[in-house]
Design a protein around this motif. Structure first.
Motif, PDB file in Angstrom:
ATOM      1  N   ILE A  68       0.562  -1.296  -0.116  1.00  0.00           N
ATOM      2  CA  ILE A  68      -0.032   0.152   0.079  1.00  0.00           C
ATOM      3  C   ILE A  68       0.773   0.914  -0.124  1.00  0.00           C
ATOM      4  N   ALA A  69       2.059   1.639   0.535  1.00  0.00           N
ATOM      5  CA  ALA A  69       2.761   2.237   0.669  1.00  0.00           C
ATOM      6  C   ALA A  69       3.084   2.538  -0.296  1.00  0.00           C
ATOM      7  N   THR A 123     -11.759   2.288   2.669  1.00  0.00           N
ATOM      8  CA  THR A 123     -11.192   3.175   2.069  1.00  0.00           C
ATOM      9  C   THR A 123     -10.139   4.340   3.159  1.00  0.00           C
ATOM     10  N   VAL A 124     -11.100   3.950   4.294  1.00  0.00           N
ATOM     11  CA  VAL A 124     -10.524   5.130   5.432  1.00  0.00           C
ATOM     12  C   VAL A 124      -8.704   3.776   5.842  1.00  0.00           C
ATOM     13  N   SER A 125      -8.816   2.707   6.517  1.00  0.00           N
ATOM     14  CA  SER A 125      -8.110   2.104   5.976  1.00  0.00           C
ATOM     15  C   SER A 125      -6.297   2.574   5.172  1.00  0.00           C
ATOM     16  N   ALA A 126      -6.952   1.932   3.761  1.00  0.00           N
ATOM     17  CA  ALA A 126      -5.753   2.478   2.688  1.00  0.00           C
ATOM     18  C   ALA A 126      -5.214   3.878   2.930  1.00  0.00           C
ATOM     19  N   GLY A 134      -0.017   7.756   1.918  1.00  0.00           N
ATOM     20  CA  GLY A 134       0.307   9.192   1.354  1.00  0.00           C
ATOM     21  C   GLY A 134      -1.020   9.788   0.488  1.00  0.00           C
ATOM     22  N   PRO A 135      -0.711  10.915   0.376  1.00  0.00           N
ATOM     23  CA  PRO A 135      -2.055  11.686   0.157  1.00  0.00           C
ATOM     24  C   PRO A 135      -2.210  11.277  -1.736  1.00  0.00           C
ATOM     25  N   ASP A 136      -1.001  11.026  -2.212  1.00  0.00           N
ATOM     26  CA  ASP A 136      -0.447  10.765  -3.139  1.00  0.00           C
ATOM     27  C   ASP A 136      -1.665   9.896  -4.164  1.00  0.00           C
ATOM     28  N   ARG A 186     -15.644  11.938   1.866  1.00  0.00           N
ATOM     29  CA  ARG A 186     -15.497  12.246   3.452  1.00  0.00           C
ATOM     30  C   ARG A 186     -14.073  10.620   4.431  1.00  0.00           C
ATOM     31  N   ALA A 187     -14.547   9.798   3.517  1.00  0.00           N
ATOM     32  CA  ALA A 187     -13.618   8.934   4.526  1.00  0.00           C
ATOM     33  C   ALA A 187     -11.875   8.854   3.363  1.00  0.00           C
ATOM     34  N   GLY A 188     -12.472   9.589   2.559  1.00  0.00           N
ATOM     35  CA  GLY A 188     -10.780   9.469   1.494  1.00  0.00           C
ATOM     36  C   GLY A 188     -10.500   9.147   0.294  1.00  0.00           C
ATOM     37  N   ALA A 189     -11.494   9.494  -0.491  1.00  0.00           N
ATOM     38  CA  ALA A 189     -11.959   8.600  -2.096  1.00  0.00           C
ATOM     39  C   ALA A 189     -11.650   9.846  -2.823  1.00  0.00           C
ATOM     40  N   ASN A 190     -10.414   9.801  -3.834  1.00  0.00           N
ATOM     41  CA  ASN A 190     -10.387  10.336  -4.274  1.00  0.00           C
ATOM     42  C   ASN A 190     -12.054  10.410  -5.261  1.00  0.00           C
TER      43      ASN A 190
END
Length: 348
Positions: free
Chosen positions: A181-182, A201-204, A209-211, A229-233
């Motif tokens: 994942i990193a 999504t939250v875990s990933a 990183g933000p990229d 809101r959980a971070g999905a683009n």
């Protein structure tokens, strides 16, 4: 469930780990017996090589004569080495034979090769969920020549899969780490339920990183803002997309057919792709007219995605290109490759 009862034919992780622990214990025990036996013979006056030879021939019961005559304490010590060493050797042989028969050792070696393959990946795509949606995504990603890793909790689903994969629960952070994942470029949450996709999504996002670009599947419209809101683009609702596509076929079938061909038909000479303008590239700071993109690359520029996410279709020749601009163009693979090179896009 044992490996023989598993309909997938794939050993469960706990079975493989237990088999590995037994093999490690057997190897350690044999090492202790050989080293300890050799040290004992050294104290009886043997040279190190003679002591090792005497211990190995004794433990393996090959029947060779003693390196040196044994009397009294030496004979008693040899009896102890025989009783302990032969029992340990039989145990080690049995453990390894069991692992070979059950397929655990083959499974372990296969997983190790796969883990090394994943460790070498950079900028790959992780697909979480090997259902119908996950399979469709994997086909498209593989067709584009991108590296991918699949995560699923069901061993039966992963049986026979031709892509690198990780078996485990998405709730386990170690599973995501094993999938790289990193180092990944894209993470796709394509699980069956919105709750699972939200958790994935939250875990990933927490472990990356933000990229990292996260694409999440949503079954209901109410889940879409939650996933964002959980971070999905990007959040994709396959049901709504399917309806929109069916409507497009009803209203503009030729346009849809053309887009389908340029996006997915590998036999066609033209493609529809994107290229991101990088800082310091030959296009940065120049207008479209000055860059002469079509003259230099052969690709036809259709649109530009701006920094705020809006699109400029059929951009004016006076439009000045900036780092971060996403160029959407159509052309042959060679022409699009030349465009990416001019834009400084190194992702492909």
């Amino acid at each position: 469930m044992t490996s023989s009862e598993n309909p997938s034919g794939r050993a469960a992780p706990h079975e493989v780990h237990a088999s590995v622990r037994r093999i490690r214990f057997a190897v350690v025990a044999m090492t202790v017996v050989v080293v300890g036996g050799s040290l004992g013979y050294i104290t009886l006056g043997f040279t190190p090589l003679e002591a090792l030879y005497q211990t190995v021939t004794t433990v393996t019961t090959v029947g060779f004569r003693e390196v040196r005559p044994l009397r009294g304490p030496g004979q008693v010590y040899t009896i102890a080495v025989i009783l302990i060493g032969v029992g340990t050797a039989l145990y080690a042989f049995g453990v390894i034979l069991e692992a070979l028969v059950d397929g655990h050792l083959r499974e372990l070696l296969g997983r190790r090769r796969m883990e090394r393959q994943i460790e070498r990946m950079r900028g790959h795509v992780i697909i979480c969920g090997w259902g119908r949606v996950g399979r469709a995504i994997a086909r498209a990603v593989a067709r584009a020549g991108e590296d991918l890793v699949v995560i699923d909790r069901d061993a039966q689903r992963l049986a026979g899969i031709n892509h690198p994969n990780v078996l485990g629960e998405i709730a386990d952070d170690e599973v995501l780490h094993r999938a790289g994942i990193a180092r990944a470029r894209v993470f796709v949450a394509a699980l069956e339920t919105d709750a699972d996709n939200l958790f994935a999504t939250v875990s990933a996002r927490a472990l990356s990183g933000p990229d990292l670009v996260i694409i999440a599947r949503a079954r209901t419209e109410a889940s879409e803002p939650k996933l964002e809101r959980a971070g999905a683009n990007h959040v994709v609702n396959p049901q709504r997309l399917g309806g929109d596509r069916m409507a497009a076929f009803a209203l503009q079938p030729h346009v849809v057919d053309f887009l389908e061909v340029v996006m997915h038909d590998a036999s066609l000479e033209i493609r529809l792709e994107e290229a991101t303008v990088a800082a310091g590239s030959s296009l940065t700071g120049r207008t479209i007219d000055e860059a002469r993109i079509q003259d230099h690359t052969g690709a036809l520029l259709l649109a530009i995605r701006n920094d705020d996410g809006t699109f400029t279709s059929n951009p004016s020749p006076s439009t000045r290109l900036r780092p971060g601009h996403v160029l959407i163009a159509v052309g042959s693979p060679a022409q699009l490759s030349a465009l990416r090179s001019a834009a400084g896009d190194q992702q492909r």
